[in-house]
Design an enzyme around this catalytic site. Structure first.
Site, short mmCIF file in Angstrom:
data_model
loop_
_atom_site.label_atom_id
_atom_site.label_comp_id
_atom_site.label_asym_id
_atom_site.label_seq_id
_atom_site.Cartn_x
_atom_site.Cartn_y
_atom_site.Cartn_z
N ARG A 162 55.30 82.22 39.74
CA ARG A 162 55.80 82.01 38.39
C ARG A 162 54.79 82.52 37.34
NH1 ARG A 162 55.91 76.79 37.08
NH2 ARG A 162 56.48 77.68 35.06
N CYS A 203 57.79 67.70 35.37
CA CYS A 203 57.46 68.59 36.49
C CYS A 203 56.23 68.03 37.18
CB CYS A 203 57.22 70.02 36.00
SG CYS A 203 55.64 70.20 35.18
N LYS A 226 52.06 85.52 30.18
CA LYS A 226 53.35 84.83 30.39
C LYS A 226 53.66 83.90 29.22
CE LYS A 226 53.38 81.06 33.10
NZ LYS A 226 53.88 79.82 32.49
N ASN A 227 52.65 83.11 28.80
CA ASN A 227 52.88 82.08 27.79
C ASN A 227 52.99 82.62 26.37
OD1 ASN A 227 52.97 80.36 29.88
ND2 ASN A 227 50.96 79.44 29.54
N ARG A 285 61.30 75.27 32.47
CA ARG A 285 61.12 74.42 31.29
C ARG A 285 61.12 75.24 30.01
NH1 ARG A 285 59.61 69.93 30.39
NH2 ARG A 285 58.70 70.58 28.43
N ILE A 322 59.92 66.03 25.08
CA ILE A 322 60.24 67.01 24.03
C ILE A 322 60.46 66.32 22.70
CG2 ILE A 322 61.14 68.76 25.63
CD1 ILE A 322 63.98 67.87 24.73
N ASP A 323 59.97 65.09 22.56
CA ASP A 323 60.22 64.32 21.33
C ASP A 323 59.68 65.04 20.09
OD1 ASP A 323 57.31 62.19 21.27
OD2 ASP A 323 57.73 63.87 22.62
N LEU A 324 58.55 65.75 20.22
CA LEU A 324 57.99 66.44 19.05
C LEU A 324 58.84 67.65 18.65
CD1 LEU A 324 54.23 66.29 20.09
CD2 LEU A 324 55.41 64.82 18.43
N ASP A 368 45.01 74.78 31.74
CA ASP A 368 45.54 75.73 32.72
C ASP A 368 44.46 76.37 33.58
OD1 ASP A 368 48.24 77.00 30.59
OD2 ASP A 368 47.98 75.13 31.68
N ARG A 381 56.20 65.52 30.45
CA ARG A 381 56.56 66.66 29.57
C ARG A 381 57.71 66.32 28.63
NH1 ARG A 381 55.00 72.03 32.42
NH2 ARG A 381 54.67 72.63 30.26
N VAL A 419 45.29 66.58 28.73
CA VAL A 419 46.55 67.15 28.22
C VAL A 419 47.75 66.71 29.07
CG1 VAL A 419 47.79 69.28 27.63
CG2 VAL A 419 45.31 69.12 27.26
C1 EPZ Z 1 52.36 75.19 27.18
O1 EPZ Z 1 53.24 74.17 27.67
C2 EPZ Z 1 52.11 76.13 28.37
N1 EPZ Z 1 53.37 76.68 28.82
C3 EPZ Z 1 51.46 75.36 29.51
O2 EPZ Z 1 51.14 76.28 30.55
C4 EPZ Z 1 50.16 74.75 29.01
O3 EPZ Z 1 49.60 73.96 30.03
C5 EPZ Z 1 50.42 73.88 27.77
O4 EPZ Z 1 51.10 74.64 26.75
C6 EPZ Z 1 49.14 73.33 27.17
O5 EPZ Z 1 48.26 74.35 26.88
C7 EPZ Z 1 53.92 77.71 28.13
O6 EPZ Z 1 53.43 78.17 27.11
C8 EPZ Z 1 55.17 78.29 28.69
P1 EPZ Z 1 52.54 71.17 25.15
P2 EPZ Z 1 53.96 73.15 26.69
O7 EPZ Z 1 53.83 70.99 24.44
O8 EPZ Z 1 54.37 73.86 25.45
C9 EPZ Z 1 53.01 66.38 25.47
C10 EPZ Z 1 51.06 77.15 32.72
O9 EPZ Z 1 50.37 76.77 33.67
N2 EPZ Z 1 54.21 66.57 24.62
O10 EPZ Z 1 51.36 71.60 24.38
O11 EPZ Z 1 54.98 72.42 27.45
C11 EPZ Z 1 53.28 66.91 26.88
O12 EPZ Z 1 53.93 65.96 27.67
C12 EPZ Z 1 51.76 76.12 31.83
O13 EPZ Z 1 51.22 78.34 32.41
C13 EPZ Z 1 54.88 65.46 24.15
O14 EPZ Z 1 54.49 64.33 24.43
O15 EPZ Z 1 52.73 72.16 26.39
C14 EPZ Z 1 51.90 67.24 27.37
O16 EPZ Z 1 51.29 66.12 27.91
C15 EPZ Z 1 51.72 74.75 32.39
N3 EPZ Z 1 55.99 65.65 23.38
C16 EPZ Z 1 51.18 67.68 26.10
O17 EPZ Z 1 51.94 67.19 25.00
C17 EPZ Z 1 56.46 66.90 23.07
O18 EPZ Z 1 57.49 67.04 22.39
C18 EPZ Z 1 51.00 69.20 25.98
O19 EPZ Z 1 52.24 69.80 25.94
C19 EPZ Z 1 55.77 68.02 23.55
C20 EPZ Z 1 54.64 67.84 24.33
#
Ligand code: EPZ
Length: 428
Positions: free
Chosen positions: A397, A116, A22-23, A92, A123-125, A305, A121, A327
């Protein structure tokens, strides 16, 4: 509302073939908007999130269809650069359209996806990366518009190796002028799969899988065919289920190299794992042993995950284990449900202290998010008696018909509508 009804206590036995990830599929489907012709993507799992993504692509004017596990997208006639708020709120991962639409149209409008069950979560980065490429960001309430006449290559360093931010910046930078480097990039296998897909369309991306990704912008991206990698999180879920039920399961079509941290932890828990190319046999003949300390962290460390699922195995182990979640700040919602099944787990800040118990007992529990739901299904399969899992839309999902996945391995599990469940109660 549908539920899962599980009769526990049977060791899982048999073989299962892995679905596509999925990811990996979600960002790849978003990236298909960049192509100036049709793309074919194979091994796409038939999941709720995938269908929401296809709806979004259609709302942007692309032709998108799915037959079996094959998706065809033709975005050459795509015209819209705003993602409808209603669709955005469903998933998302619609955020993955930011990079491709900005690169394709020079502007994109999204709605703040918000948090969620598992965390804030932010999106600042994502926004920082697009701004570094020259995009102007305007935020009005939860509506965000990014625009740029011409994206320019840049050196971008991420404070945290965010998976989503890395993928969005890659998809924006493939058509930017010049070279972009992403330092402290995410290294997940799904990033490698996205790089391969982009390069098949004619992009120039190198370094996925390392902490530095380099992208040389190109003028055009063309049609291509691609096959999505297997789902390592579904594979990990099945490995833990085999061990927790003291079963013996063979997984086909896995990439063991994507699961090294998981294999390592399971072996420390006394689980037997034999690997032969893309075949992995998992046998949990005896009671698992506690694992002193597991820390979830970005790849290649132990994946967040699989934290909830692994907690079930540790709850049945001999001794005290500590699981630290680094995380996501809200990813222990399954703990109360597991304790309701007889587990002995205490949470302190972002660490869970898991004192193993000889057995779990069936109960009526609630899935609070995707992976927590999968963990409750494993707990139900390992427990004595019957378990009913509510709110299973979360599970759908990320797992293609989880009840079929486990019943093909001998698990007694059924999906029921609440009325049917009462009838089952009286019949079983
Ligand atoms: C991806 O989410 C996966 N989803 C998640 O899987 C997975 O848990 C996660 O990566 C970590 O491995 C998909 O690929 C669709 P991140 P993503 O950006 O991209 C913080 C599942 O169960 N952050 O690496 O959203 C954020 O809040 C799902 O299949 C910021 O602060 O993860 C989090 O604490 C759940 N600012 C951490 O980083 C940002 O701009 C990791 O987020 C972006 C992220």
């Amino acid at each position: 509302m549908e539920k899962l009804v599980i009769e526990g206590g049977r060791p899982l036995q048999g073989r299962a073939r892995m679905e596509g990830a999925k990811n990996a599929a979600l960002p790849i489907l978003a990236a298909s908007m960049l192509a100036e012709g049709p793309v074919g993507i194979d091994n796409v799992p038939d999941l709720l999130d995938i269908h929401v993504m296809l709806d979004i692509l259609r709302s942007l004017g692309a032709a998108a269809s799915m037959e079996g596990r094959k998706v065809c997208v033709d975005a050459s006639k795509g015209f819209a650069s705003e993602i409808p708020e209603a669709l955005m709120s469903k998933m998302r991962s619609s955020i993955f359209l930011m990079g491709p639409l900005l690169a394709k149209f020079g502007e994109v409008t999204i709605y703040q996806p918000g948090g969620c069950a598992i965390g804030e979560r932010k999106i600042d980065l994502h926004l920082m990366g697009l701004e570094a490429l020259g995009a102007k960001i305007v935020e009005q309430g939860n509506r965000i518009t990014c625009s740029a006449k011409r994206l320019m290559g840049a050196d971008i360093t991420l404070d945290f190796p965010s998976v989503g931010a890395t993928e969005n910046i890659m998809m924006a930078a493939v058509k930017a002028e010049g070279i972009t480097t992403i330092s402290n990039a995410a290294r997940e296998p799904e990033i490698g799969d996205l790089q391969q897909f982009l390069n098949r369309m004619g992009a120039k991306v190198i370094g996925a899988g390392t902490d530095t990704i380099t992208i040389e912008g190109v003028e055009r991206l063309a049609s291509c065919e691609h096959r999505v990698i297997p789902d390592r999180i579904v594979a990990g879920t099945l490995m833990v289920a085999a061990a927790a039920t003291r079963g013996n399961v063979t997984l086909e079509g896995v990439v063991p190299g994507h699961l090294l941290s998981v294999i390592h932890v399971l072996r420390r828990a006394g689980v037997q794992i034999a690997i032969d190319d893309d075949i992995m046999n998992v046998s949990g003949a005896r009671r698992p042993i506690a694992v002193e300390r597991i820390v979830t962290s970005p790849y290649p460390a132990f994946p967040t995950d699989l934290q909830a699922q692994m907690m079930v195995l540790l709850a049945l182990s001999e001794g005290l284990s500590v699981m630290k979640e680094t995380v996501f700040e809200g990813r222990f919602k399954h703990v109360d449900e597991l304790n309701a099944m007889g587990a002995d787990i205490r949470v302190d800040l972002n660490s869970a202290f898991i004192r193993g118990v000889p057995r779990l007992y069936g109960a009526h529990v609630e899935a609070t998010d995707l992976r927590a739901g999968a963990a409750l299904v494993i707990a139900g399969l390992a427990a004595n008696g019957r378990t009913v899992v509510d709110h299973i839309h979360h599970i759908d999902r990320g797992y293609v018909s989880i009840e079929k996945l486990f019943s093909q391995l001998g698990g007694q599990i059924e999906r029921t509508a609440s009325v049917q469940q009462d009838r089952m109660a009286s019949s079983m």
